[in-house]
Scaffold this motif. Structure first.
Motif, PDB file in Angstrom:
ATOM      1  N   GLY A 104     -12.247 -16.711  -8.871  1.00 50.42           N
ATOM      2  CA  GLY A 104     -11.263 -15.947  -9.641  1.00 50.42           C
ATOM      3  C   GLY A 104     -11.008 -14.547  -9.143  1.00 50.42           C
ATOM      4  N   LEU A 105     -10.716 -14.410  -7.848  1.00 49.85           N
ATOM      5  CA  LEU A 105     -10.334 -13.103  -7.317  1.00 49.85           C
ATOM      6  C   LEU A 105      -9.043 -12.656  -7.996  1.00 49.85           C
ATOM      7  CD1 LEU A 105     -10.966 -13.746  -3.513  1.00 49.85           C
ATOM      8  CD2 LEU A 105     -12.484 -12.638  -5.157  1.00 49.85           C
ATOM      9  N   GLU A 106      -8.951 -11.386  -8.315  1.00 45.78           N
ATOM     10  CA  GLU A 106      -7.822 -10.907  -9.118  1.00 45.78           C
ATOM     11  C   GLU A 106      -7.044  -9.808  -8.409  1.00 45.78           C
ATOM     12  OE1 GLU A 106      -6.921  -9.285 -13.681  1.00 45.78           O
ATOM     13  OE2 GLU A 106      -8.973  -9.465 -12.938  1.00 45.78           O
ATOM     14  N   GLU A 107      -5.727  -9.984  -8.375  1.00 39.89           N
ATOM     15  CA  GLU A 107      -4.848  -8.929  -7.883  1.00 39.89           C
ATOM     16  C   GLU A 107      -4.624  -7.900  -8.991  1.00 39.89           C
ATOM     17  OE1 GLU A 107      -2.079 -11.570  -4.815  1.00 39.89           O
ATOM     18  OE2 GLU A 107      -1.393 -11.170  -6.860  1.00 39.89           O
ATOM     19  N   LYS A 108      -4.480  -6.647  -8.608  1.00 40.29           N
ATOM     20  CA  LYS A 108      -4.283  -5.591  -9.596  1.00 40.29           C
ATOM     21  C   LYS A 108      -3.100  -4.710  -9.194  1.00 40.29           C
ATOM     22  CE  LYS A 108      -9.190  -5.315 -10.867  1.00 40.29           C
ATOM     23  NZ  LYS A 108     -10.380  -4.427 -10.948  1.00 40.29           N
ATOM     24  N   TRP A 109      -2.409  -4.215 -10.209  1.00 38.26           N
ATOM     25  CA  TRP A 109      -1.325  -3.271  -9.968  1.00 38.26           C
ATOM     26  C   TRP A 109      -1.898  -1.884  -9.736  1.00 38.26           C
ATOM     27  CZ3 TRP A 109       3.449  -4.529  -8.825  1.00 38.26           C
ATOM     28  CH2 TRP A 109       4.001  -5.720  -9.301  1.00 38.26           C
ATOM     29  N   VAL A 110      -1.360  -1.190  -8.756  1.00 44.10           N
ATOM     30  CA  VAL A 110      -1.678   0.217  -8.538  1.00 44.10           C
ATOM     31  C   VAL A 110      -0.347   0.968  -8.459  1.00 44.10           C
ATOM     32  CG1 VAL A 110      -3.870  -0.165  -7.370  1.00 44.10           C
ATOM     33  CG2 VAL A 110      -1.760  -0.148  -6.031  1.00 44.10           C
ATOM     34  N   GLU A 120      10.573   7.716 -10.138  1.00 44.22           N
ATOM     35  CA  GLU A 120       9.455   8.528 -10.607  1.00 44.22           C
ATOM     36  C   GLU A 120       8.097   7.897 -10.332  1.00 44.22           C
ATOM     37  OE1 GLU A 120       9.480  11.526 -11.796  1.00 44.22           O
ATOM     38  OE2 GLU A 120      11.664  11.765 -11.798  1.00 44.22           O
ATOM     39  N   GLU A 121       8.078   6.585 -10.057  1.00 50.79           N
ATOM     40  CA  GLU A 121       6.798   5.896  -9.867  1.00 50.79           C
ATOM     41  C   GLU A 121       6.991   4.677  -8.965  1.00 50.79           C
ATOM     42  OE1 GLU A 121       2.997   4.577 -12.683  1.00 50.79           O
ATOM     43  OE2 GLU A 121       5.020   4.656 -13.524  1.00 50.79           O
ATOM     44  N   ILE A 122       6.065   4.480  -8.033  1.00 56.98           N
ATOM     45  CA  ILE A 122       6.105   3.346  -7.116  1.00 56.98           C
ATOM     46  C   ILE A 122       4.868   2.484  -7.357  1.00 56.98           C
ATOM     47  CG2 ILE A 122       6.139   2.604  -4.710  1.00 56.98           C
ATOM     48  CD1 ILE A 122       7.486   5.203  -3.987  1.00 56.98           C
ATOM     49  N   PHE A 123       5.091   1.189  -7.507  1.00 56.16           N
ATOM     50  CA  PHE A 123       4.006   0.245  -7.778  1.00 56.16           C
ATOM     51  C   PHE A 123       3.719  -0.614  -6.540  1.00 56.16           C
ATOM     52  CE2 PHE A 123       5.610   1.257 -11.955  1.00 56.16           C
ATOM     53  CZ  PHE A 123       4.487   1.257 -12.777  1.00 56.16           C
ATOM     54  N   ALA A 124       2.500  -1.114  -6.490  1.00 57.81           N
ATOM     55  CA  ALA A 124       2.107  -2.044  -5.432  1.00 57.81           C
ATOM     56  C   ALA A 124       1.009  -2.940  -5.986  1.00 57.81           C
ATOM     57  CB  ALA A 124       1.614  -1.306  -4.197  1.00 57.81           C
ATOM     58  N   ILE A 125       0.818  -4.084  -5.354  1.00 56.85           N
ATOM     59  CA  ILE A 125      -0.260  -4.987  -5.751  1.00 56.85           C
ATOM     60  C   ILE A 125      -1.417  -4.830  -4.779  1.00 56.85           C
ATOM     61  CG2 ILE A 125      -0.955  -7.407  -5.824  1.00 56.85           C
ATOM     62  CD1 ILE A 125       1.613  -8.100  -7.159  1.00 56.85           C
ATOM     63  N   ASP A 126      -2.590  -4.557  -5.318  1.00 56.36           N
ATOM     64  CA  ASP A 126      -3.809  -4.417  -4.518  1.00 56.36           C
ATOM     65  C   ASP A 126      -4.627  -5.687  -4.677  1.00 56.36           C
ATOM     66  OD1 ASP A 126      -5.820  -3.427  -2.959  1.00 56.36           O
ATOM     67  OD2 ASP A 126      -6.714  -2.202  -4.535  1.00 56.36           O
ATOM     68  N   SER A 127      -4.974  -6.291  -3.552  1.00 57.81           N
ATOM     69  CA  SER A 127      -5.719  -7.556  -3.583  1.00 57.81           C
ATOM     70  C   SER A 127      -7.065  -7.387  -2.896  1.00 57.81           C
ATOM     71  CB  SER A 127      -4.914  -8.653  -2.876  1.00 57.81           C
ATOM     72  OG  SER A 127      -5.683  -9.832  -2.737  1.00 57.81           O
ATOM     73  N   PRO A 128      -8.116  -8.039  -3.396  1.00 56.30           N
ATOM     74  CA  PRO A 128      -9.422  -7.955  -2.732  1.00 56.30           C
ATOM     75  C   PRO A 128      -9.421  -8.594  -1.346  1.00 56.30           C
ATOM     76  CG  PRO A 128      -9.459  -9.561  -4.524  1.00 56.30           C
ATOM     77  CD  PRO A 128      -8.175  -8.819  -4.648  1.00 56.30           C
ATOM     78  N   THR A 129      -8.375  -9.373  -1.026  1.00 52.98           N
ATOM     79  CA  THR A 129      -8.273  -9.986   0.295  1.00 52.98           C
ATOM     80  C   THR A 129      -7.503  -9.098   1.273  1.00 52.98           C
ATOM     81  OG1 THR A 129      -6.273 -11.178  -0.391  1.00 52.98           O
ATOM     82  CG2 THR A 129      -8.371 -12.306  -0.660  1.00 52.98           C
ATOM     83  N   LYS A 130      -7.059  -7.931   0.812  1.00 56.47           N
ATOM     84  CA  LYS A 130      -6.362  -6.974   1.674  1.00 56.47           C
ATOM     85  C   LYS A 130      -7.054  -5.625   1.578  1.00 56.47           C
ATOM     86  CE  LYS A 130      -1.737  -9.021   1.173  1.00 56.47           C
ATOM     87  NZ  LYS A 130      -0.339  -8.720   0.782  1.00 56.47           N
ATOM     88  N   GLN A 131      -8.331  -5.602   1.926  1.00 51.39           N
ATOM     89  CA  GLN A 131      -9.138  -4.407   1.696  1.00 51.39           C
ATOM     90  C   GLN A 131      -8.689  -3.222   2.543  1.00 51.39           C
ATOM     91  OE1 GLN A 131     -13.255  -5.495   2.117  1.00 51.39           O
ATOM     92  NE2 GLN A 131     -13.231  -6.847   0.349  1.00 51.39           N
ATOM     93  N   LEU A 132      -8.278  -3.462   3.788  1.00 54.03           N
ATOM     94  CA  LEU A 132      -7.857  -2.358   4.647  1.00 54.03           C
ATOM     95  C   LEU A 132      -6.563  -1.716   4.138  1.00 54.03           C
ATOM     96  CD1 LEU A 132      -8.657  -3.791   8.196  1.00 54.03           C
ATOM     97  CD2 LEU A 132      -9.903  -2.036   6.940  1.00 54.03           C
ATOM     98  N   LEU A 133      -5.598  -2.555   3.757  1.00 53.42           N
ATOM     99  CA  LEU A 133      -4.352  -2.026   3.216  1.00 53.42           C
ATOM    100  C   LEU A 133      -4.595  -1.374   1.857  1.00 53.42           C
ATOM    101  CD1 LEU A 133      -1.762  -4.809   4.152  1.00 53.42           C
ATOM    102  CD2 LEU A 133      -2.253  -2.671   5.340  1.00 53.42           C
TER     103      LEU A 133
END
Length: 317
Positions: free
Chosen positions: A295-301, A253-266
């Motif tokens: 302190g760059l932070e990865e976030k769940w999307v 029902e839901e797919i998660f991914a990690i969004d990082s400020p160092t992977k702006q294009l993806l």
């Protein structure tokens, strides 16, 4: 034949296809390059941080004043002196950032390449019908890959490699370098026996432990060669993998991914596909990491099935 698949001149297929065991080396190189690309991106973000710029300007003007390198009206060459001072003060700052950030990404590279799923891709990504590991092949080269785990999305996988070279691995490398007239297989056999005698191996239960029913999935790996990131490769890979996960089984029902400020294009590709920031990740998963000097932070999307299905209806109409 997939909409993203074309026949190349060698009879193989260019485009998106499932992972093959023969792809392993290229996939590992692609994943490793993806990790180290983040090092360069982290450095660039640190260079452009307002604090860094203020420190750089302060050091530069202090150095110019101390060396009395202010421009002299009667000496035209002196007008280049301040520029040289700015350059001199920038070098140690850049070196410091590179050294600090490398302490994080080099161990991360070893840990990532040693993850259990990357060392048993066909077995791990067949634990659930909704799991998948697709690669994008172009002229017999792997230029992109994406892996969605619908079997154990909340588990943090162990790595068979540590964050640093241990003594046994260092000795193995020395032995290989010194064995000019000896078969590598003989040296490797001896080193493995020595390693087995000096270490205890923790039993891997990644593939054998019981699966807990879940309605969630997780993108564990999403990498595209730097030369093709601005093309449609990333979007095609993501769309193909999402379609497989959501259509292969109605359970997810839901797919998660990690969004990082160092992977702006993806990250932009994820956002375009409908992923939105989520406070939490898959059940049991840890939160996003913080790294870098500032302190760059990865976030769940995440992307919910309803949102994905609505988009598919719009595309078809």
């Amino acid at each position: 034949m997939s909409a993203h698949t074309l026949e190349n001149s060698e009879g193989d297929r260019d485009g998106i296809r499932p992972f093959r065991p023969s792809d392993l080396k290229q996939v590992q190189l692609l994943v490793g390059a993806g990790v180290m690309e983040q090092l360069a991106a982290t450095n660039k973000l640190a260079y452009s941080n307002p604090t860094t710029i203020l420190v750089w300007l302060a050091l530069s003007f202090t150095f110019i004043h101390f060396m009395n390198w202010w421009p002299q009206p009667d000496i035209w060459v002196s007008f280049f002196s301040p520029a040289f001072a700015f350059f001199l003060m920038a070098v140690p700052i850049m070196v410091a950032f590179e050294w600090q950030h490398r302490q994080y990404f080099e161990p991360l590279l070893r840990i990532t390449l040693g993850l259990r799923d990357l060392n048993a891709i066909p077995e791990f990504y067949s634990l659930s019908p909704s799991s998948s590991f697709f690669v994008y092949s172009h002229r017999s080269a792997i230029i992109g890959c994406i892996a969605i785990d619908a079997a154990r999305p909340g588990e943090e996988l162990e790595s068979i490699l540590g964050s640093e070279l241990n003594n046994t691995e260092i000795e193995d490398k020395k032995a290989l370098e010194e064995s000019k007239g000896t078969s590598n297989s003989v040296v490797a056999s001896k080193s493995l026996k020595k390693r087995g005698a000096n270490t205890t191996t923790k039993k891997d239960t990644t593939l054998t432990s019981p699966l807990v029913p879940t309605t969630q999935a997780r993108i564990r790996h999403f990498h595209v060669d730097l030369l093709y990131k601005n093309a449609t490769t990333s979007a095609d890979l993501l769309e193909h993998a999402l379609q497989h996960t959501f259509t292969e089984s109605k359970q997810v029902e839901e797919i998660f991914a990690i969004d990082s400020p160092t992977k702006q294009l993806l990250g932009a590709v994820l956002k375009k596909e409908g992923f939105k920031e989520s406070w939490t990740g898959p059940k049991g998963a840890k939160g996003g990491k913080k790294f870098g000097t500032f302190g760059l932070e990865e976030k769940w999307v995440s992307l919910e099935r309803d949102s994905w299905e609505r988009k598919q209806e719009v595309v078809k109409s």
